[in-house]
Each structure stands twice: as C-alpha cells, then as structure tokens.
Write a protein that holds these residues in place. Structure first.
Motif, PDB file in Angstrom:
ATOM      1  N   ILE A 100       0.854  -1.185   0.000  1.00 32.53           N
ATOM      2  CA  ILE A 100       0.000   0.000   0.000  1.00 32.53           C
ATOM      3  C   ILE A 100       0.895   1.242   0.000  1.00 32.53           C
ATOM      4  N   ALA A 101       0.833   2.006  -1.070  1.00 29.15           N
ATOM      5  CA  ALA A 101       1.648   3.218  -1.218  1.00 29.15           C
ATOM      6  C   ALA A 101       1.144   4.008  -2.406  1.00 29.15           C
ATOM      7  N   GLY A 102       1.299   5.313  -2.361  1.00 26.80           N
ATOM      8  CA  GLY A 102       0.918   6.171  -3.490  1.00 26.80           C
ATOM      9  C   GLY A 102      -0.555   6.032  -3.829  1.00 26.80           C
ATOM     10  N   THR A 103      -0.843   5.601  -5.055  1.00 25.04           N
ATOM     11  CA  THR A 103      -2.235   5.469  -5.506  1.00 25.04           C
ATOM     12  C   THR A 103      -2.847   4.119  -5.135  1.00 25.04           C
ATOM     13  N   ILE A 104      -2.077   3.257  -4.475  1.00 24.73           N
ATOM     14  CA  ILE A 104      -2.571   1.921  -4.122  1.00 24.73           C
ATOM     15  C   ILE A 104      -3.055   1.925  -2.676  1.00 24.73           C
ATOM     16  N   THR A 105      -4.337   1.557  -2.493  1.00 19.98           N
ATOM     17  CA  THR A 105      -4.938   1.478  -1.168  1.00 19.98           C
ATOM     18  C   THR A 105      -5.511   0.085  -0.972  1.00 19.98           C
ATOM     19  N   GLY A 106      -6.036  -0.177   0.213  1.00 20.69           N
ATOM     20  CA  GLY A 106      -6.674  -1.462   0.458  1.00 20.69           C
ATOM     21  C   GLY A 106      -6.505  -1.900   1.885  1.00 20.69           C
ATOM     22  N   GLY A 107      -6.974  -3.106   2.157  1.00 15.98           N
ATOM     23  CA  GLY A 107      -6.909  -3.654   3.502  1.00 15.98           C
ATOM     24  C   GLY A 107      -6.591  -5.128   3.475  1.00 15.98           C
ATOM     25  N   THR A 108      -6.071  -5.589   4.603  1.00 11.97           N
ATOM     26  CA  THR A 108      -5.742  -6.999   4.779  1.00 11.97           C
ATOM     27  C   THR A 108      -6.956  -7.722   5.345  1.00 11.97           C
ATOM     28  N   GLY A 109      -7.158  -8.959   4.939  1.00 14.43           N
ATOM     29  CA  GLY A 109      -8.259  -9.752   5.467  1.00 14.43           C
ATOM     30  C   GLY A 109      -8.087 -10.035   6.948  1.00 14.43           C
ATOM     31  N   GLY A 110      -9.203 -10.107   7.663  1.00 15.03           N
ATOM     32  CA  GLY A 110      -9.175 -10.395   9.092  1.00 15.03           C
ATOM     33  C   GLY A 110      -8.891 -11.860   9.359  1.00 15.03           C
ATOM     34  N   ALA A 111      -8.329 -12.133  10.515  1.00 14.78           N
ATOM     35  CA  ALA A 111      -7.997 -13.507  10.891  1.00 14.78           C
ATOM     36  C   ALA A 111      -9.250 -14.295  11.242  1.00 14.78           C
ATOM     37  N   GLY A 112      -9.262 -15.560  10.897  1.00 17.03           N
ATOM     38  CA  GLY A 112     -10.332 -16.454  11.325  1.00 17.03           C
ATOM     39  C   GLY A 112     -10.148 -16.816  12.785  1.00 17.03           C
ATOM     40  N   ALA A 113     -11.230 -17.217  13.429  1.00 15.51           N
ATOM     41  CA  ALA A 113     -11.167 -17.598  14.847  1.00 15.51           C
ATOM     42  C   ALA A 113     -10.947 -19.091  14.989  1.00 15.51           C
ATOM     43  N   THR A 114     -10.329 -19.472  16.085  1.00 15.44           N
ATOM     44  CA  THR A 114     -10.114 -20.888  16.355  1.00 15.44           C
ATOM     45  C   THR A 114     -11.393 -21.516  16.893  1.00 15.44           C
ATOM     46  N   ALA A 115     -11.448 -22.829  16.805  1.00 10.46           N
ATOM     47  CA  ALA A 115     -12.559 -23.557  17.411  1.00 10.46           C
ATOM     48  C   ALA A 115     -12.436 -23.412  18.924  1.00 10.46           C
ATOM     49  N   SER A 116     -13.562 -23.355  19.605  1.00  8.49           N
ATOM     50  CA  SER A 116     -13.569 -23.202  21.060  1.00  8.49           C
ATOM     51  C   SER A 116     -14.128 -24.482  21.675  1.00  8.49           C
TER      52      SER A 116
END
Length: 146
Positions: A100-116
């Motif tokens: 992500i820099a200059g004209t490039i934007t965005g986001g990272t995917g969120g982490a999945g949760a573990t089984a409880s």
C-alpha cells in the motif's frame, strides 16, 4: 500510442473453514487492493486472474487463491487469498499483496477464529476493505449458551 488511467480493484479468493465432526476453525479473509491511477496503453492486453475459493474438507480448509492484474508476466496489482481454517490457530493470507503506497490502497483480510472446545466453530475473518483491514472472526458459543 495514447495512455489512459484506470481504477482497478482486485480481491483475493476466500479461504475455506475447516470441517470436522465436532468443531472447526474459521478461515482468514482475503486482501483487497485498489489502484486509483493505473496507466494503460490503448490497445494493450492485460491479464486478469481471479483467485479461487479454498477447497474444503477435513481438519484444514484450503487457502484462497491470489487475484492479479498482469502486464505480460509482470504483476501490476495483487491481492492475497484468505488462509484456510484449521482446528488450531488460523492461517494467515495466502501470498503477498501489492504494498500500500501512493495510488494503491486497500486492507488486509481479518484472521479467522479458532474452534472453542469440541462443540463450537470459529467464525471466518472479513475481507479487507478499501481503506482498512477486515474484521476478525469470533469464537462460536455452544448451542443454547450466550
């Protein structure tokens, strides 16, 4: 030849959660990348690859695939796929997204949760957004519990 400027968005393929007879973990969300000013020559051919969703099954879900825009063999924009779910700790994204820099934007995917425990499953992480990361998945509750 003339050049044009284009807005290009790529989102990686989603990971698949794990599936067991008792409980499974959620998959990580895919990354999103947006380039608001990609230069393209009129008449030029670009290749767009759409990341596949991860294959399901068993204690480990499959990773989602990379999504890319390529000029020949050169990646112009890449979004990583989501990591597949496991019965243990969630896996990170599959691959490396364009920085992500200059004209490039965005986001990272969120982490999945573990089984409880042995009777609840973790939720999947949200996909990355245009300017922020996706939300993390939450742990499930045993049926009837709050």
């Amino acid at each position: 030849m003339a050049t044009i400027s284009a807005v290009v968005v790529v989102v990686g393929g989603g990971g698949e959660g794990s599936s067991t007879t008792s409980a499974g973990g959620g998959a990580s969300g895919a990354d999103l990348r947006n380039d608001s000013a990609m230069s393209i020559t009129v008449g030029e051919t670009l290749t767009v690859t759409v990341g596949a969703v991860g294959a399901g099954g068993g204690a480990t879900g499959g990773d989602g695939g990379l999504s890319q825009v390529l000029r020949g063999a050169t990646p112009l924009l890449t979004a990583a796929g989501g990591g597949g779910g496991t019965t243990g700790a969630p896996r990170a994204q599959n691959g490396t997204s364009t920085a992500i820099a200059g004209t490039i934007t965005g986001g990272t995917g969120g982490a999945g949760a573990t089984a409880s425990g042995s009777t609840t499953s973790g939720g999947g992480g949200g996909a990355g957004g245009y300017s922020a990361a996706g939300g993390a998945g939450s742990q499930g509750a045993v049926n009837g519990a709050s």
